[in-house]
Motif scaffolding. Structure first.
Motif, PDB file in Angstrom:
ATOM      1  N   PRO A   1     -13.756   5.698   1.339  1.00  0.00           N
ATOM      2  CA  PRO A   1     -12.868   6.878   1.359  1.00  0.00           C
ATOM      3  C   PRO A   1     -11.400   6.506   1.159  1.00  0.00           C
ATOM      4  O   PRO A   1     -10.607   7.346   0.749  1.00  0.00           O
ATOM      5  N   ASN A   2     -11.045   5.270   1.459  1.00  0.00           N
ATOM      6  CA  ASN A   2      -9.661   4.837   1.276  1.00  0.00           C
ATOM      7  C   ASN A   2      -9.484   3.920   0.059  1.00  0.00           C
ATOM      8  O   ASN A   2      -8.489   3.201  -0.032  1.00  0.00           O
ATOM      9  N   TRP A   3     -10.459   3.942  -0.854  1.00  0.00           N
ATOM     10  CA  TRP A   3     -10.351   3.225  -2.129  1.00  0.00           C
ATOM     11  C   TRP A   3     -10.104   1.722  -1.926  1.00  0.00           C
ATOM     12  O   TRP A   3      -9.383   1.098  -2.690  1.00  0.00           O
ATOM     13  N   LEU A   4     -10.703   1.178  -0.888  1.00  0.00           N
ATOM     14  CA  LEU A   4     -10.587  -0.248  -0.601  1.00  0.00           C
ATOM     15  C   LEU A   4     -11.890  -0.930  -1.016  1.00  0.00           C
ATOM     16  O   LEU A   4     -12.920  -0.733  -0.376  1.00  0.00           O
TER      17      LEU A   4
ATOM     18  N   ASP B   1     -13.856   0.046   2.450  1.00  0.00           N
ATOM     19  CA  ASP B   1     -13.564   1.399   2.927  1.00  0.00           C
ATOM     20  C   ASP B   1     -13.486   2.337   1.724  1.00  0.00           C
ATOM     21  O   ASP B   1     -12.432   2.528   1.126  1.00  0.00           O
TER      22      ASP B   1
ATOM     23  N   PRO C   1      -7.068   2.058  -6.667  1.00  0.00           N
ATOM     24  CA  PRO C   1      -7.975   1.085  -6.054  1.00  0.00           C
ATOM     25  C   PRO C   1      -7.270  -0.209  -5.622  1.00  0.00           C
ATOM     26  O   PRO C   1      -6.316  -0.655  -6.264  1.00  0.00           O
TER      27      PRO C   1
ATOM     28  N   HIS D   1      -2.933   7.049  -2.844  1.00  0.00           N
ATOM     29  CA  HIS D   1      -4.122   6.855  -2.028  1.00  0.00           C
ATOM     30  C   HIS D   1      -5.360   6.563  -2.861  1.00  0.00           C
ATOM     31  O   HIS D   1      -6.231   5.807  -2.457  1.00  0.00           O
TER      32      HIS D   1
ATOM     33  N   THR E   1       0.838  -1.206   0.000  1.00  0.00           N
ATOM     34  CA  THR E   1       0.000   0.000   0.000  1.00  0.00           C
ATOM     35  C   THR E   1       0.873   1.256   0.000  1.00  0.00           C
ATOM     36  O   THR E   1       0.470   2.287  -0.528  1.00  0.00           O
TER      37      THR E   1
ATOM     38  N   ALA F   1      -3.799  -1.228   6.966  1.00  0.00           N
ATOM     39  CA  ALA F   1      -2.684  -0.602   6.250  1.00  0.00           C
ATOM     40  C   ALA F   1      -3.180   0.518   5.346  1.00  0.00           C
ATOM     41  O   ALA F   1      -2.495   1.507   5.119  1.00  0.00           O
ATOM     42  N   ARG F   2      -4.376   0.345   4.821  1.00  0.00           N
ATOM     43  CA  ARG F   2      -4.947   1.361   3.923  1.00  0.00           C
ATOM     44  C   ARG F   2      -5.467   2.564   4.696  1.00  0.00           C
ATOM     45  O   ARG F   2      -5.812   3.584   4.121  1.00  0.00           O
ATOM     46  N   GLY F   3      -5.602   2.411   5.996  1.00  0.00           N
ATOM     47  CA  GLY F   3      -6.036   3.549   6.798  1.00  0.00           C
ATOM     48  C   GLY F   3      -7.393   3.400   7.444  1.00  0.00           C
ATOM     49  O   GLY F   3      -7.909   4.339   8.035  1.00  0.00           O
ATOM     50  N   MET F   4      -7.973   2.203   7.362  1.00  0.00           N
ATOM     51  CA  MET F   4      -9.244   2.019   8.059  1.00  0.00           C
ATOM     52  C   MET F   4      -9.026   2.140   9.561  1.00  0.00           C
ATOM     53  O   MET F   4      -8.038   1.643  10.093  1.00  0.00           O
ATOM     54  N   HIS F   5      -9.927   2.781  10.222  1.00  0.00           N
ATOM     55  CA  HIS F   5      -9.808   2.918  11.666  1.00  0.00           C
ATOM     56  C   HIS F   5      -9.972   1.543  12.319  1.00  0.00           C
ATOM     57  O   HIS F   5     -10.906   0.805  11.977  1.00  0.00           O
TER      58      HIS F   5
ATOM     59  N   VAL G   1       1.692   2.550  -3.666  1.00  0.00           N
ATOM     60  CA  VAL G   1       0.684   3.113  -4.574  1.00  0.00           C
ATOM     61  C   VAL G   1       0.147   4.427  -4.018  1.00  0.00           C
ATOM     62  O   VAL G   1       0.410   4.787  -2.872  1.00  0.00           O
TER      63      VAL G   1
END
Lengths: 371, 370
Positions: A123-126, A121, A77, A74, A69, A90-94, A72
């Motif tokens: 907002p974090n393109w997950l 997620d 996808p 933010h 992650t 790792a992508r930033g999910m709380h 690439v």
């Protein structure tokens, strides 16, 4: 292809990760430890029956999720299989949203409608964990197809690259081969990231994939670049992934990555692990990605390290992470359950109209907590 | 990368402002077409006579001109001009970036299109035959209809899957699938089965403008059917049956190709003085049970005609809903006419008996209409 030409230490060895500031590597350490601690707590919660269904633990593979992650943008996808907690974090999910989802709570990332295997997620393109082995490969190909279409046909976006993570079990599914064929035919910027932990559930790689010593040849046969490397060392992951991502973005081409990694826990929480020895597990733990990165960051610069972390700071970081995860558990425990009256039949149709069902009246549910 | 920091507090209170009239925010800003009532639609009479396949092509082309996010992919849709010539000429107009020939890998390209829909495009996937969609069952049933729900309302899946459904004409068992019984079982999807060129165009345009996954079932046997299709643009709303013929002796309910068998049967029955209501459902999910009930209140009898197998079929669902909503109005048991409950045979004579046909419909009506 862009290669870092200078490094943080002014040498000319040109490892892309050498060019990164200490803060970035400290963040990697933090994120990997967060995943490790989170997963330890997840297992505990599963054993206490706070988490139901299937639950697949990521411990051991942290360098892959965090290193990839980091390679690439933010808004590139990402799509996953079902062993997905680590990538989500790792992508930033709380962590609270991730834990609450597994607790089946309304404040989970999918409002308790997805569960452990389905972390989304926006907002974090997950674009989700997906429960059917290899189902994510055509989907990830489509994410990248759309990104290219938006850039090329609509003129409405930058060049992007999609990452599609898969385990070695997915190597044997037709969906992967169909996806790779399409990606190469159409010039789709997707990287199939094989997190090769050596086992398809309980079946060792050599017992489930023919000619498994030459996995890269399979991808090359489809006409795409393929590289293999050790995925336990996060700097090594970044050093290989970053130039590959840049190249795929630039050329709008697919690629395949065979990343050797290892999971410390069983396939899922119900796995007695009779197919491998304790010695094998221990041998990988000796090469632990987190311990190695921490050691590198603590080692003085003159000895080839970064010298940016002390033992005390590392302990403090671990303590802080421990608290973060405990807070996530507490948050999940106290979070409201989804109310069947407002959540069971909601978010089924984007445009609910009359007579779609003999039993349900569909509508929209509570706003997703991540949006 | 800079991840989006989510604010998670222990004082979380869900936003329960349930929206019912708006399109779900998961699919982004969405503009619905203007839907007219049936009597307000352009006339069905006229001399602009085109084939069913041309009506489908016009629907796709008009929507592709309107919205660049719409594209068509499938086997032979581009250079070959469509295996059944539905997409003839579209490559010339829209180019190879929007009319895309795929290899024969339904699982791969259907899944790919679903990913593209999640990212904000509006794919139309052509299955040469719905029989071939079975190898894409995982993406089209496990991903597309469930995405909105499983993601907790974060991503929708605005996509159209279309192609030939049902017996083509001596194609044997593997190529003659009627998938409506199997696929309409899955919540989250909408299913359209038109019976004539006029409806096909108006319904396909609606399908492309709909923010949910739409399964659009055509029939190889009807692609050459001709009818007047007006020049002006029109959209037919989902969930509205069309009364094709009026009578008070029995209600015939059907969709797709068997609607024609019902009309044939109704004509034969009329010769004996038995007048039937014939309802063309047009969409089966949503199923316009209200129109069926209204008709039964007049006739007291109903025969449901369905070209899929009887066990767990759309006909069984329809009859169940009839029993739930119109039991007191029924003067006779509700009947169903399905295909015979065997794999589709090859021999011409066997296939003719296997399919629902006017003769079997007449028999069913005569059994209850006395």
């Amino acid at each position: 292809m862009t290669q870092a030409t200078t490094t943080a230490r002014g040498s000319s060895s040109a490892r892309p990760s050498d060019a990164l500031p200490n803060e970035t590597l400290l963040k990697w350490l933090h994120d990997m430890q967060l995943i490790r601690d989170f997963e330890a707590r997840t297992m505990q919660m599963y054993q206490q029956a706070k988490i139901g269904g299937f639950c697949h633990i990521y411990s051991g593979q942290e360098a892959s999720a965090v290193g990839c992650t980091a390679s690439v943008n933010h808004d590139d996808p990402i799509v996953l299989a079902y062993r997905d907690h680590g990538h989500a974090l790792a992508r930033g999910m709380h962590p609270a949203a991730c834990m609450a989802e597994m607790f089946g709570k309304l404040s989970g990332c999918a409002k308790g409608k997805g569960g452990s295997m389905h972390m989304f997620d926006k907002p974090n393109w997950l674009f989700g964990g997906h429960g059917i082995v290899s189902a994510q490969n055509p989907l990830g190909t489509g994410l990248a197809f759309a990104a290219r279409y938006q850039w090329e046909v609509l003129g409405s976006g930058p060049k992007k690259v999609a990452l599609t993570f898969l385990g070695d079990g997915a190597l044997d599914q037709g969906a992967l081969h169909e996806a790779q064929n399409l990606a190469s035919l159409f010039g789709i910027p997707v990287i199939y990231v094989l997190e090769n932990n050596g086992y398809s559930m309980g079946t060792a790689l050599h017992r489930h994939t023919a000619n498994c010593e030459n996995l890269l040849d399979r991808a090359r046969a489809y006409g795409m670049k393929a590289i293999g490397f050790d995925g336990l060392d996060i700097r090594n992951v970044y050093d290989h992934m970053k130039p590959l991502v840049d190249e795929c973005r630039d050329l709008q081409r697919p690629a395949f990555v065979d990343m050797k990694t290892y999971r410390y826990q069983g396939h899922s929480m119900s796995d007695p692990q009779k197919y491998r020895t304790k010695e094998e597990v221990e041998s990988f733990k000796e090469r632990d990605s987190i311990a190695n990165l921490a050691a590198y960051l603590m080692k003085p610069t003159e000895e080839g390290g970064r010298g940016c972390l002390t033992e005390d700071e590392w302990k403090a970081m671990q303590k802080e992470i421990r608290q973060t995860v405990l807070d996530a558990v507490e948050y999940a425990s106290n979070a409201p359950d989804p109310d069947p009256a407002t959540e069971l039949a909601t978010d089924t149709y984007a445009y609910p109209i009359k007579n779609l069902s003999p039993s349900e009246h569909y509508s929209h549910g509570a706003k997703n907590p991540l949006l | 990368m800079t991840p989006k920091e989510h604010t998670m507090t222990t004082a979380y209170t869900p936003d329960l402002s349930i929206i019912t009239d708006e399109i779900h925010p998961a699919v982004g800003p969405w503009e619905l077409p203007v839907f007219l009532e049936e009597h307000e639609l352009p006339s069905r009479a006229g001399d602009r006579v085109i084939q069913f396949r041309e009506a489908l092509r016009e629907a796709m082309s008009e929507e592709m001109r309107r919205d660049q996010r719409v594209f068509l992919l499938g086997e032979e849709v581009a250079q070959y001009n469509g295996a059944y010539k539905v997409s003839q000429g579209m490559l010339d107009e829209f180019g190879e970036k929007r009319i895309i020939d795929t290899p024969i890998s339904e699982n791969g390209f259907a899944g790919m299109a679903i990913g593209a829909a999640m990212m904000g495009l509006r794919p139309i996937v052509e299955f040469m035959s719905w029989s071939f969609s079975l190898v894409a069952a995982d993406p089209i049933l496990n991903n597309a209809p469930k995405m909105l729900y499983m993601s907790g309302g974060q991503w929708g899946c605005p996509i159209v899957f279309r192609g030939n459904d049902g017996a083509g004409g001596q194609l044997g068992s593997t190529h003659s699938w009627c998938v409506e019984g199997l696929f309409s079982n899955v919540p989250g999807m909408k299913m359209v089965i038109p019976s004539n060129p006029y409806d096909a165009k108006g319904l396909l345009k609606t399908a492309i403008r709909d923010p949910d996954p739409v399964f659009f079932l055509e029939s190889e046997r009807m692609l050459g059917d001709r009818a007047h299709v007006p020049e002006e643009e029109y959209y037919i709303p989902f969930g509205r049956a069309r009364l094709m013929r009026e009578g008070d002796a029995c209600t015939l309910v059907s969709w797709g190709r068997p609607v024609h068998f019902c009309m044939e049967a109704a004509e034969a029955l009329a010769a004996d003085g038995v007048e039937c209501d014939v309802l063309d459902m047009r969409t089966i999910r949503p199923l316009d049970i209200d129109s069926i009930v209204a008709s039964i209140q007049k006739t007291g009898r109903v025969v449901v005609v369905d070209q899929s197998w009887p066990f767990g079929s759309v006909a069984s669902e329809t009859v169940t809903q009839i029993c739930e909503h119109a039991f007191d109005w029924l003067d006779a048991p509700p009947m169903r006419v399905n295909t015979r409950d065997v794999p589709t045979p090859y021999a011409k004579g066997l296939e003719a008996v296997y399919l629902p046909n006017a003769g079997r419909i007449v028999e069913a009506v005569m059994e209850i209409a006395r």
